[in-house]
Every structure is written in structure tokens, then in C-alpha cells.
Enzyme design. Structure first.
Site, mmCIF file in Angstrom:
data_model
loop_
_atom_site.group_PDB
_atom_site.id
_atom_site.type_symbol
_atom_site.label_atom_id
_atom_site.label_comp_id
_atom_site.label_asym_id
_atom_site.label_seq_id
_atom_site.Cartn_x
_atom_site.Cartn_y
_atom_site.Cartn_z
ATOM 1 C CG ASP A 1 -0.231 0.019 2.521
ATOM 2 O OD1 ASP A 1 1.006 0.176 2.525
ATOM 3 O OD2 ASP A 1 -0.899 -0.087 3.559
ATOM 4 C CG ASP B 1 -6.485 -4.972 1.975
ATOM 5 O OD1 ASP B 1 -7.081 -4.178 1.213
ATOM 6 O OD2 ASP B 1 -6.094 -4.634 3.106
ATOM 7 C CB CYS C 1 -12.901 -26.411 7.268
ATOM 8 S SG CYS C 1 -11.368 -25.535 6.945
ATOM 9 C CB CYS D 1 -7.745 -25.538 7.235
ATOM 10 S SG CYS D 1 -8.262 -25.562 8.957
ATOM 11 C CB CYS E 1 -10.781 -28.297 10.189
ATOM 12 S SG CYS E 1 -11.421 -26.685 10.637
ATOM 13 C CG HIS F 1 -10.716 -22.460 10.604
ATOM 14 N ND1 HIS F 1 -11.270 -23.439 9.806
ATOM 15 C CD2 HIS F 1 -11.691 -21.532 10.799
ATOM 16 C CE1 HIS F 1 -12.529 -23.137 9.558
ATOM 17 N NE2 HIS F 1 -12.808 -21.980 10.149
HETATM 18 ZN ZN LIG Z 1 -10.512 -25.239 9.090
#
Ligand SMILES: [Zn+2]
Length: 389
Positions: free
Chosen positions: A94, A274, A312, A314, A317, A343
């Protein structure tokens, strides 16, 4: 000079949503995209290996913070931001303007630039359009931003108009400083985006967008929104900007936001986002899931041995339970911050993936409604549960 290219792959039939690809010197970015915020050349609590596993395609660095510490000259000597932080995918920096205006009460704005005091040691500094270009070229990101003057909400039309005029003047100066630096560089130069301002005044927004368009940037950011104005004003301003900016240019809505807001903006034709929300909330034990927000510290999770979000994929998880994560937060273990961040960012990456898929299948609006009905129903439950604990 084709370091930067934006190609639209597919337009949604019933909204302004689109799927595209941005080409940068460090690889391709699929849009709509969410860019995790790496303020100090680091996405808080995560390693770059974590970020890659999550699927981050581009991250954001903050010019203001990196200029103060460790300094852009040092980063340049390290070989640029990519080498310094060991991240080989695209980076956007930025302009530093937003931090100058939001972190410093003694900021002084003149036609020349912004004079401010460091929030670290009180030392005085000056950001001019030329200086901000010098810093961002030294950092060596793939996409850099022009210096702008955001106005807070509410502000008078006169204030917004003065800030607008300055933002356009500064954008013009940024462009000529950028072109000069670009011509003297051996490596691949960054692409410079202009930032549309104008507060919540439709005429000023339009004027800002049109003036910046005349200067000819490869991409346009929509700045100064989500600062407390009514939601209806936010969307009116976003739509106005996406109407003025030609289809073939990428649009970046700065600092937005919640899953609901991101989906609304996508439907209005925004490509890039963002926000610190997923990462900051995660560190405060508030996680984003398909069912809405989940406050992991709530007592109802004490013996809940299911994952944060059963659907999920990830690593958090796949490997850990709500009960364990709650325990880590309750005992102040720092691994809690990382697992929660993994996560929530993974969820944001999924959200963008689903959005892109829905646009490609020409069913963005239907998918958005399906997603929101599930997301908001359960979020209400979550809030009710919170009040009950
Ligand atoms: Zn997750």
C-alpha cells in the site's frame, strides 16, 4: 513492458461479477482474490509455508511500517521484499497513506505531501508522492499504490473535494516518479494502481474516478470506504466506481471486509480484497466458518470434540478439535493463535474459490444466496448462544 496483465476469463450473466487472471512478475493471481495482510513483512503467527498450504496467491505488505522498520533501504539491500521475507509469490504494497492518517494525530497535510510523526519514537517524516514511489520501488512489490488522502466519515463536501483534488495531483506525481524509476530499473518493475476517493459524495467519487482514468493506470483501487458510513452508501459508491472503471481494468476494494461484504462487492464487479478481519479476529478467538462466526472460548465447546468446521479441509480442522483449541486459548498457549489463523484464512481462500467456481458456472447470485442463508442463520444462533453463556 508486459509485467502486468489482467484477463477476464468469464463474466457472470446476472451480476457484474467476473473471474479473471492477473499476471505479475512473480506469478499469476486468480480473481476475485483475497490478499492476507502481512503488515510487517509477515502474516501474523504464520510461516510462508503455512500461507502456501492455505493457498494464498498474493499477500499485502504495509509501506508505512516497513519504511519505519527495518527501513526500505535495508530491504533493498536484502534483494527486495520477496527475498527478505522469502516469499516467491506476488506481493502488493500500500502507499502508507492510510496508516499515516490513522496512526498519527499530528499529521500535517500540504500540497507537497504529508508530514507525520512516527508512532514508534515520535521522529518526524515526510511522505510525498515521489518518496512513496521511491520506498515502494525499493521494496520491490509486484503491485504498488499511489499516495492518496482518504477522508473519514462523516466529512464535509468541501473537505472531501479538497482531498480529492490533492489525491488526483498526487496520483499524477506518483505516475511520473514511477515511470522515471521504472526506466532506470533492470529488473521487472511493479504495476502502479491509482486510488479513487471522494468520500460518500457521488459527484466527487465520479470526478475522482474519471480524473484517475485519464491518467491511465493498469488497475484502480476504491479507497476510503467501510469507515463507518451506512452500508447503502458503501455500495452506491462501489457501484459508481465499477461503472466508471472500464471492464478490462482490475478493481480493488481496500480494507473490505466480512464474507457478506466481499460477496456483495464481487457482485458489483470488484476483483481484489484485503482485510485484517480474518487474521485479527482469529487471534481474538473468533473464527469464520461456513455457519457464521464461532467464538471458540464459549463454554459450550469445552467438551466438543468435533473440528472447528467439519467441512473445512484446513490442517487445523483435519487435526484438532474445538475443545482442544478452546483449551489452548484459555491457557494462553501461542499455538492457539496460529491454529485459529490457519483456519480463518483457509476459510477466506475457500470463499473466493467458491465464488470463482459459481461465476464460472454462471450461478453466482444463486450460490451467494445459498451461502448467505446458511452463513447468517447459524450466525444468529451463534450470537444467541453467546448471550446465553
Ligand atoms: Zn478449518
Amino acid at each position: 513492458m508486459d509485467n502486468f496483465q489482467f484477463t477476464i476469463v468469464k463474466k457472470d450473466g446476472k451480476s457484474s461479477a467476473r473471474v479473471g487472471v492477473i499476471k505479475t512478475p512473480h506469478g499469476e493471481v486468480n480473481t476475485p482474490i483475497f490478499m492476507p495482510v502481512g503488515t510487517q513483512a509477515s502474516v501474523k503467527t504464520l510461516s510462508n509455508e503455512d500461507l502456501k498450504e492455505i493457498g494464498a496467491e498474493i499477500i499485502l505488505g504495509n509501506t508505512y511500517h516497513l519504511y519505519l522498520r527495518p527501513g526500505h533501504e535495508l530491504v533493498k539491500r536484502a534483494g527486495g521484499l520477496h527475498k527478505f521475507m522469502s516469499w516467491d509469490r506476488p506481493i502488493l504494497t500500500d502507499s502508507g497513506g492510510f496508516q499515516v492518517f490513522s496512526l498519527n494525530s499530528l499529521t500535517k497535510i500540504t500540497e507537497e505531501g504529508v508530514r507525520f510523526q512516527s508512532h514508534l519514537d515520535g521522529s518526524y517524516h515526510m511522505f510525498t508522492p515521489e518518496k512513496v514511489m521511491e520506498i515502494q520501488h525499493a521494496l520491490g512489490a509486484d503491485i504498488i499504490m499511489a499516495l492518496d488522502e482518504p477522508v473519514l466519515y462523516p466529512c464535509s463536501e468541501e473537505q472531501a473535494s479538497t482531498a480529492n483534488r490533492r489525491t488526483v495531483n498526487w496520483a499524477e506525481r506518483c505516475l511520473s516518479a514511477h515511470n522515471e524509476l521504472r526506466d532506470n530499473e533492470s529488473k521487472q518493475p511493479p504495476a502502479l494502481f491509482g486510488i479513487i476517493q471522494g468520500g460518500t459524495y457521488p459527484e466527487l467519487r465520479k470526478a475522482s474516478a474519471e480524473a484517475l482514468l485519464k491518467l491511465g493506470f493498469p488497475g484502480y483501487a476504491i479507497g476510503g470506504l467501510s469507515l463507518g458510513e451506512p452500508k447503502s452508501a458503501t455500495w452506491e459508491m462501489v457501484e459508481l466506481c465499477t461503472d466508471v472503471v472500464p471492464q478490462e481494468k482490475p478493481r480493488y476494494l481496500m480494507g473490505v471486509g466480512t464474507p457478506e461484504d466481499i460477496l456483495e462487492a464481487i457482485s458489483l464487479g470488484v476483483d481484489m480484497f484485503d482485510c485484517v478481519l480474518p487474521t485479527r479476529n482469529a487471534r481474538n478467538a473468533s473464527l469464520f466458518t461456513r455457519f457464521g462466526k464461532l467464538i471458540i472460548k464459549n463454554s459450550q465447546y469445552a467438551e466438543d470434540f468435533s473440528p472447528v468446521d467439519p467441512e473445512c479441509e484446513c490442517s487445523t480442522c483435519r487435526n484438532y478439535t474445538r475443545a482442544y483449541l478452546r483449551h489452548l486459548f484459555n491457557t494462553g498457549e501461542i499455538s492457539a493463535l496460529r491454529l485459529a489463523t490457519v483456519h480463518s484464512l483457509h476459510f477466506y481462500m475457500d470463499l473466493m474459490k467458491w465464488a470463482r467456481k459459481a461465476i464460472l458456472e454462471d450461478r453466482f447470485r444463486e450460490w451467494k444466496e445459498e451461502f448467505l442463508s446458511r452463513y447468517q442463520t447459524d450466525q444468529t444462533n451463534e450470537e444467541n448462544q453467546m448471550e446465553n453463556t
